[in-house]
Enzyme design. Structure first.
Site, mmCIF file in Angstrom:
data_model
loop_
_atom_site.group_PDB
_atom_site.id
_atom_site.type_symbol
_atom_site.label_atom_id
_atom_site.label_comp_id
_atom_site.label_asym_id
_atom_site.label_seq_id
_atom_site.Cartn_x
_atom_site.Cartn_y
_atom_site.Cartn_z
ATOM 1 N N GLU A 151 0.796 -1.219 0.000
ATOM 2 C CA GLU A 151 0.000 0.000 0.000
ATOM 3 C C GLU A 151 0.834 1.278 0.000
ATOM 4 O O GLU A 151 0.426 2.288 -0.562
ATOM 5 C CB GLU A 151 -0.930 0.020 1.231
ATOM 6 C CG GLU A 151 -1.942 -1.107 1.280
ATOM 7 C CD GLU A 151 -3.024 -0.982 0.217
ATOM 8 O OE1 GLU A 151 -3.115 0.091 -0.414
ATOM 9 O OE2 GLU A 151 -3.781 -1.951 0.009
ATOM 10 N N SER B 12 -43.113 -20.021 51.106
ATOM 11 C CA SER B 12 -42.467 -20.085 52.421
ATOM 12 C C SER B 12 -41.016 -19.634 52.418
ATOM 13 O O SER B 12 -40.391 -19.571 53.485
ATOM 14 C CB SER B 12 -42.552 -21.511 52.971
ATOM 15 O OG SER B 12 -43.890 -21.833 53.297
#
Length: 680
Positions: A86, A357
Site C-alpha cells: 500500500e 415459604s
C-alpha cells in the site's frame, strides 16, 4: 554573454522565489495541520464481554465486526505486507508521497479522469475515518488535508495501528483482528506468511479478492504482495514459493469463537453497563469496550446441565436459576428460561411470582428483632384469623392439613414450614413489621400488609428473594446483585471498577441465628408432626447447607447457601397453571441440590464465623428448653447472647424427676396465659 548572465540571474531568482513559495505553502499547510489539532480517530467497534476468567462470552456491535488490536497483537508479517503493497514510503513521508502523487496527476490528466491512485496509508486512514469512497478531486483534497493533520499529531505507529483496524475486509468485518477470526478462526497475532499476505490483499477490493468469492483472485493478489515483500527484502524467494503452495482453509464465520454464553445473564450485564455509563453515552455509541463480568462459565454450564438432566425436554414448565457469591453479590450463573431463542423474557429478573415459604426466614429475623428466640413456642393447630377490624377472615392450612395440635418452637416451625406459626407471628408483630423489613433485605417489590404475607403471597422477583438470602450468608451485610467488575476502552484505559463496600444492614448475630435455623430443614432431629422439608434431598448433600423451600399452587422454590455460594431456583408455568404433578414439585429441590453439590465439589467446606454476641446451647427440639441427659433427642442451637433458655426440659427423665418438676409448676388456675393465647 551578458544576455546569458541576465537569463541565469532571472532563472536563479525565479527558482528561489518558487522554492520559497513552496516552502511557505508547505509551512502554512503544516502550521494549519498543527493548529487544527489532532482529528478524532474514534471508530465504531465491537464491544466484548468476558467471564470472570477472561474468556470471551459474547459481544455487541452496531453492525460492524471490529476488534481493536495493537501492533503487538498483530503478526509483523501482516503489517510488513500492508506497508509493502500500500505505501512503501510510509516511514519516510509526512502524509503525502509527492513522487507518487505527481505520477498519478499526470496519468489522470492524460486520461482526463481519475484513473490512478497515489494515496498513502495516512490518506487511506483518513478516508476510512471521515470520507466516502467516491473518486473526485474535492474528496482527494480533503483527504490530503486530513492526512496532514493526522501525520502532524500522531506517530507512525499510531497511524499504522489505526489503519489496520479500520480497513474493510468484506462480510461485515473491519480490521485485521475481525478478519483473521472470520477467515481463519485465529487471532491476528498467529497469522503465518501465507495467511497474512492473503488477508493483506483483500482490502483493495473485498468483493473481488475475498477468497470466499474468488479464491483464484485472492491467490493472484497474494502473489503480488509476496513479490513486493521479496523486493523490499522482507522475505526470500524460497519463502514466497512456500507461501504460494501452502493450503489454506477459509471458515467464513466467527460463530465458533464468539458463541453467546449465558444469554439471559448477558442481557442483564448490558443493562448494568448502560447504568454505569449513563453519564457518558458516547462510549456506548462508539463501542470497543471490554466488559469484564462476574459470570463463571463452569457454574453456568453446570446449571444448564443440571436443568437439562432434571426437566424432561417435552415439558412446558419454566424456571429461573440464580447462583451468586454471597460475600459481594456477584452473579455467577443465571438461567431465565428454558430456551432464550424462543423466549428472551428473563424470569430470573423480570417475572413477579409468589415466593411462598421462602419468605419465612425474613419473617423470623423480624421476630428475633422483636423478642422472639429459636425456642419461642406457639401452638400449631387449624386456625381462622380475623383481621381488618373483623371485616375479613383468613384460614391458612399446613401441607396436607397436618398440625402439631400443640406448641412448637420457632426452630421446628421453620424446619417443617409450619404455616400457622408463621401467620401467628406476623399478626403478633403487626403486618407493618414484615412489610418494612423487605426493604432492609434489598427487596424493592412491596409486601402486602396482610396476614397471608407471612406465607409469601406478595409477588416479587426471583433475583430479589435469592439476593435476600445473601444477607444471612454474610452476617447481615448489605449486597446487591452485580454483573460487572470492570470496564475498559479498547486501549485498556479503565473506565469503571466495581467497588465493594458492604454496609452492615442487619444485626450480625441475629442473621447468624436465622442461618443456623435454616440448616434445620436437613436435620431429622427436628421432625415432629411431619418431617423436615429437606428430607427428599438429604441423601444427596455432602456439605452443610442453610436453605428454605417454598410452594404455592403455581410456584415451587428452593433457595439456600453456604458462606461461599447462594443458589435460588424457581419452577412454574408462565400461564400460572397449577403444579399438580408430584414430579414437578420435586424439580426445584433437585435442581438446587445438583447445582450446589457440583459447584462446591472441589471447594473445601467452610463454616460461618460465630459472632461474639451469639451463644450455642444444647436444647430439646420439642420443648426448646435445655436438654437433659434423658432427653431422647438433643440439638445444638444458637441464640443471641442473653436470650438462650435457662430452664431444663421437663418432658423427659425419671418418674421422680418428672414429679419433682411438676410439683414446682404453678397450679393450673394460677398459671399466666402466654402472649399467643392473649392475642388469639
Amino acid at each position: 554573454m551578458l544576455q546569458e548572465k541576465k537569463w541565469l540571474k532571472w532563472t536563479i531568482l525565479f527558482s528561489s522565489l518558487l522554492a520559497l513559495s513552496i516552502l511557505i505553502v508547505v509551512f502554512s499547510i503544516w502550521t494549519y495541520a498543527k493548529i487544527a489539532g489532532a482529528p478524532n480517530l474514534t471508530v465504531g467497534q465491537t464491544t466484548i464481554y468476558y467471564a470472570d476468567d477472561d474468556t470471551v462470552i459474547g459481544e455487541a456491535s452496531n453492525g460492524h465486526k471490529r476488534y481493536w488490536a495493537t501492533l503487538d497483537e498483530v503478526s509483523p508479517t501482516f503489517t510488513d505486507a500492508i506497508v509493502a503493497v500500500e505505501d512503501q514510503s510510509f516511514y519516510q513521508h509526512r502524509g503525502l508521497d509527492f513522487k507518487r502523487l505527481g505520477g498519478a496527476i499526470l496519468a489522470d490528466i492524460k486520461a482526463r479522469k481519475k484513473v490512478q491512485g497515489a494515496s498513502t496509508i495516512s490518506q487511506q486512514y483518513a478516508k476510512n475515518l471521515y470520507l466516502s469512497q467516491e473518486k473526485t478531486w474535492s474528496r482527494k483534497l480533503t483527504e490530503a488535508l486530513y492526512a496532514l493533520r493526522i501525520e502532524a499529531n500522531y506517530s507512525k505507529k499510531e497511524i499504522l495501528e489505526g489503519y489496520i483496524n479500520t480497513i474493510y475486509f468484506g462480510h461485515g468485518m473491519y480490521g485485521v483482528e475481525a478478519a483473521s477470526q472470520f477467515f481463519f478462526h485465529k487471532p491476528a497475532k498467529s497469522l503465518d506468511l501465507a495467511e497474512a499476505t492473503l488477508l493483506a490483499g483483500i482490502p483493495k477490493g473485498p468483493s473481488i479478492y475475498s477468497p470466499l468469492f474468488s479464491e483464484k483472485n485472492a491467490k493472484e493478489r497474494q502473489a503480488v504482495i509476496l513479490g513486493e515483500l521479496v523486493e523490499t527484502g522482507k522475505i526470500t524467494q524460497q519463502e514466497k514459493a512456500q507461501a504460494l503452495v501452502e493450503p489454506l482453509h477459509f471458515y467464513g464465520s466467527d460463530e465458533s469463537l464468539y458463541e453467546a454464553v449465558a444469554p439471559y445473564f448477558q442481557d442483564e450485564a448490558k443493562k448494568e453497563v448502560v447504568r454505569i455509563l449513563s453519564d457518558r453515552p458516547e462510549l456506548l455509541t462508539q463501542g470497543g469496550l471490554r466488559i469484564h463480568t462476574t459470570l463463571n462459565v463452569n457454574a453456568q454450564k453446570n446449571a444448564e446441565q443440571v436443568v437439562q438432566e432434571t426437566i424432561p425436554a417435552q415439558s412446558d414448565i419454566q424456571l429461573a436459576v440464580i447462583t451468586m457469591n454471597p460475600k459481594n453479590g456477584d452473579v455467577k450463573a443465571m438461567i431465565g428460561g428454558r430456551d432464550y431463542v424462543q423466549s428472551p423474557f428473563n424470569r430470573a429478573t423480570q417475572s413477579l411470582r409468589q415466593p411462598g415459604s421462602t419468605i419465612k426466614p425474613i419473617l423470623y429475623y423480624t421476630a428475633l428483632e422483636n423478642g422472639f428466640t429459636p425456642s419461642t413456642t406457639i401452638r400449631s393447630e387449624a386456625t381462622s384469623f380475623s383481621y381488618d377490624d373483623g371485616r375479613n377472615t383468613y384460614t391458612p392450612h399446613n401441607f396436607n392439613n397436618q398440625y402439631a395440635n400443640k406448641e412448637i418452637t420457632m426452630a421446628q416451625a421453620l424446619a417443617v414450614s409450619d404455616n400457622i406459626y408463621a401467620v401467628k407471628t406476623n399478626l403478633f408483630l403487626g403486618e407493618d413489621k414484615l412489610a418494612s423489613m423487605g426493604a432492609r433485605f434489598g427487596i424493592k417489590s412491596k409486601f402486602d400488609r396482610l396476614p397471608s404475607a407471612a406465607l409469601g403471597t406478595s409477588v416479587l422477583r426471583p433475583i430479589e428473594i435469592t439476593n435476600a438470602f445473601n444477607y444471612f450468608a454474610n452476617e447481615g451485610q448489605k449486597v446487591k446483585p452485580t454483573y460487572i467488575t470492570s470496564i475498559t476502552d479498547y486501549k485498556g484505559k479503565v473506565l469503571y471498577t466495581r467497588k465493594e463496600n458492604n454496609k452492615q444492614e442487619l444485626d450480625a448475630g441475629k442473621s447468624f441465628v436465622v442461618a443456623q435455623m435454616m440448616k434445620g430443614i436437613f436435620d431429622p432431629r427436628l421432625n415432629g408432626y411431619t418431617t423436615v422439608t429437606g428430607t427428599s434431598v438429604m441423601n444427596k448433600i455432602t456439605h452443610e447447607y442453610a436453605a428454605k423451600s417454598g410452594s404455592t399452587n403455581t410456584d415451587n422454590w428452593m433457595i439456600g447457601f453456604t458462606p461461599d455460594l447462594t443458589t435460588g431456583v424457581w419452577i412454574g408455568y408462565d400461564t400460572n397453571k397449577k403444579l399438580e404433578l408430584w414430579t414437578e414439585q420435586k424439580f426445584a429441590k433437585n435442581i438446587w441440590v445438583g447445582i450446589m453439590e457440583n459447584d462446591l465439589a472441589a471447594v473445601p467446606v467452610s463454616e460461618m464465623t460465630i459472632p461474639k454476641d451469639v451463644v450455642a446451647v444444647t436444647i430439646d427440639p420439642e420443648t426448646g428448653l435445655l436438654a437433659g441427659k434423658d432427653c431422647p433427642v438433643s440439638r445444638l442451637t444458637y441464640f443471641s447472647k442473653g436470650t438462650e433458655p435457662t430452664d431444663h426440659c421437663y418432658l423427659h427423665g425419671s418418674l421422680k424427676e418428672s414429679k419433682q418438676h411438676k410439683s414446682k409448676k404453678p397450679k393450673k388456675e394460677e398459671k399466666k396465659a402466654p402472649w399467643y393465647k392473649k392475642l388469639f
